[in-house]
Motif scaffolding. Sequence first.
Motif, PDB file in Angstrom:
ATOM      1  N   HIS A 161      18.440  -0.087  -4.363  1.00  0.00           N
ATOM      2  CA  HIS A 161      19.863  -0.078  -4.719  1.00  0.00           C
ATOM      3  C   HIS A 161      20.262   1.233  -5.398  1.00  0.00           C
ATOM      4  CE1 HIS A 161      21.154  -4.008  -3.465  1.00  0.00           C
ATOM      5  NE2 HIS A 161      20.234  -4.630  -4.175  1.00  0.00           N
ATOM      6  N   ILE A 162      19.379   1.768  -6.226  1.00  0.00           N
ATOM      7  CA  ILE A 162      19.689   3.042  -6.899  1.00  0.00           C
ATOM      8  C   ILE A 162      19.809   4.158  -5.872  1.00  0.00           C
ATOM      9  CG2 ILE A 162      18.783   4.796  -8.480  1.00  0.00           C
ATOM     10  CD1 ILE A 162      17.570   2.498 -10.136  1.00  0.00           C
ATOM     11  N   ARG A 163      18.886   4.200  -4.910  1.00  0.00           N
ATOM     12  CA  ARG A 163      18.929   5.233  -3.861  1.00  0.00           C
ATOM     13  C   ARG A 163      20.196   5.136  -3.025  1.00  0.00           C
ATOM     14  NH1 ARG A 163      13.419   3.647  -3.855  1.00  0.00           N
ATOM     15  NH2 ARG A 163      12.011   5.367  -4.416  1.00  0.00           N
ATOM     16  N   ARG A 164      20.655   3.921  -2.788  1.00  0.00           N
ATOM     17  CA  ARG A 164      21.849   3.706  -1.964  1.00  0.00           C
ATOM     18  C   ARG A 164      23.146   3.889  -2.750  1.00  0.00           C
ATOM     19  NH1 ARG A 164      20.858   0.880   2.888  1.00  0.00           N
ATOM     20  NH2 ARG A 164      18.655   0.365   3.194  1.00  0.00           N
ATOM     21  N   GLY A 165      23.017   4.096  -4.051  1.00  0.00           N
ATOM     22  CA  GLY A 165      24.213   4.274  -4.874  1.00  0.00           C
ATOM     23  C   GLY A 165      24.913   2.977  -5.221  1.00  0.00           C
ATOM     24  N   ASN A 166      24.231   1.851  -5.026  1.00  0.00           N
ATOM     25  CA  ASN A 166      24.842   0.552  -5.341  1.00  0.00           C
ATOM     26  C   ASN A 166      24.857   0.262  -6.836  1.00  0.00           C
ATOM     27  OD1 ASN A 166      25.160   0.050  -2.590  1.00  0.00           O
ATOM     28  ND2 ASN A 166      23.144  -0.914  -2.415  1.00  0.00           N
ATOM     29  N   ILE A 167      23.980   0.941  -7.578  1.00  0.00           N
ATOM     30  CA  ILE A 167      23.913   0.761  -9.031  1.00  0.00           C
ATOM     31  C   ILE A 167      24.327   2.065  -9.698  1.00  0.00           C
ATOM     32  CG2 ILE A 167      22.395   0.327 -11.007  1.00  0.00           C
ATOM     33  CD1 ILE A 167      20.663  -1.407  -9.195  1.00  0.00           C
ATOM     34  N   GLU A 168      25.320   1.981 -10.556  1.00  0.00           N
ATOM     35  CA  GLU A 168      25.749   3.134 -11.341  1.00  0.00           C
ATOM     36  C   GLU A 168      24.848   3.229 -12.566  1.00  0.00           C
ATOM     37  OE1 GLU A 168      26.741   6.199 -12.890  1.00  0.00           O
ATOM     38  OE2 GLU A 168      27.936   5.804 -11.092  1.00  0.00           O
ATOM     39  N   VAL A 169      24.002   4.239 -12.606  1.00  0.00           N
ATOM     40  CA  VAL A 169      22.941   4.303 -13.617  1.00  0.00           C
ATOM     41  C   VAL A 169      23.369   4.992 -14.915  1.00  0.00           C
ATOM     42  CG1 VAL A 169      21.120   4.265 -11.879  1.00  0.00           C
ATOM     43  CG2 VAL A 169      22.044   6.467 -12.644  1.00  0.00           C
ATOM     44  N   ASN A 170      24.464   5.735 -14.895  1.00  0.00           N
ATOM     45  CA  ASN A 170      24.819   6.567 -16.054  1.00  0.00           C
ATOM     46  C   ASN A 170      25.098   5.757 -17.321  1.00  0.00           C
ATOM     47  OD1 ASN A 170      24.495   8.956 -14.659  1.00  0.00           O
ATOM     48  ND2 ASN A 170      26.628   9.004 -13.968  1.00  0.00           N
ATOM     49  N   GLY A 171      25.587   4.529 -17.143  1.00  0.00           N
ATOM     50  CA  GLY A 171      25.932   3.728 -18.321  1.00  0.00           C
ATOM     51  C   GLY A 171      24.794   2.875 -18.852  1.00  0.00           C
TER      52      GLY A 171
END
Length: 438
Positions: free
Chosen positions: A124-134
């Motif tokens: 999901h992180i690779r696909r951009g489904n999870i916004e990790v910055n927050g």
Amino acid sequence: MNRKDISSYLQPLKIKGLNEMQQATLEAYSRHDDIMLLSDTGSGKTLAYLLPIVQSLQDIAGTQAMIVAPSRELAQQIETVFRQMQTGYKITCCYGGHKREIEENNLLEAPAVIVGTPGRLGDHIRRGNIEVNGISMLLLDEFDKTLESGFTEEVKFIAESLKNVQKRMLVSATESADIPEFIRLKHPAIINFLSAEKEENKLLLHYVHTDDKDKIDTLYRLLCLIGNRAAIIFCNHRDAVKRVSDHLKERGILNVYYHGAMEQTDRDSALAKFRNGSVNFLVTTDIASRGLDIANIRYIVHYHLPATEEVFTHRNGRTARMDASGSVVLMKGPDENIPAYIETAITELQLPEECKLPPKPDWVTLFMPLGKKDKVNKIDIVGFLLQKANLKKEDVGLIEVKDFHSFFAIRRAKTKSVFHLLKDERIKNKKAKISIAK
């Protein structure tokens, strides 16, 4: 962190107060950025770390906490406890074995907390489904298992993707090897509540000797002796699990099997039957030695001797939980010896020559192809069974509602009448299509 806030989360769980380990975790979380929590299986670690995470959540949009678990069952269990706490915050569970699109839809409106397995979270992180910055909080549950071969690269990718983490917590039921540098754990506060060993009167160790290399006849006789008490039979390999289960069924021993290569619905069904008492014997690999929250397991049977002391400890952790007692039985083949790391007194168990099959359990598990996504919940199913099937509350056992299906136990004696009465019935305007769980 005030007690009123904590009690509001404990009340839905029907827990009156925190134990010493949970209280220590709360206090450490308020003082330290990096924490390592070590505590015995069944001691309440999930609640211990969920409470400070919830207390730290802000009323802002976006994901703030990520919890990584080594198995889908543990991830689902964490999600269940979080939802039962009735926090008001959204959680999404991500794991392999079902459609990724379901999770993608759930992630469109970013949940405050994401829990999942390393592979699916990394995807999901690779696909951009999870916004990790927050994401400011990262927790690794059963971190020693999570960091084993096959998970390390994904965990490394996750850890390196979360640039703004301020709180890191590692949780386990055993003391582990060195922590990789990529976790970036700096001078962690160590909360160690591991007991040196279980009390002798709580965990009894036995062995049975067998001259038969495949041990199946001895296992049959052992389970006849155990009777209707719940037992987990551990094998070292997946192919052995299916073979042992099939042999037992051929000889009239009701059981289910469980391993990591099974389809998700089949895994759900096997665990539901074992949890609700429809079957008393679970044949499994070491996947069941961690993360499964199943009460009242009386026996652990090591069909294959554990390869290491750590495996032995984790398997045994399924019984003698909290204040309950339990028994461990090692099956020793003709060329095998009791492992040297077992220093506790162990006695030989004598098996009777005459065997009597264990009685069939009083419960049967039914399957319904409707679940949470169909707006069906446990209360709906109870009402449906009481009103449409003329059952009493004591005729209905444990109910488990998944996203697209449900399992529920009923008294075996009521099975025929339930099928007759529910044949054409509907729940939430959809045909129930009740069947015996496979």
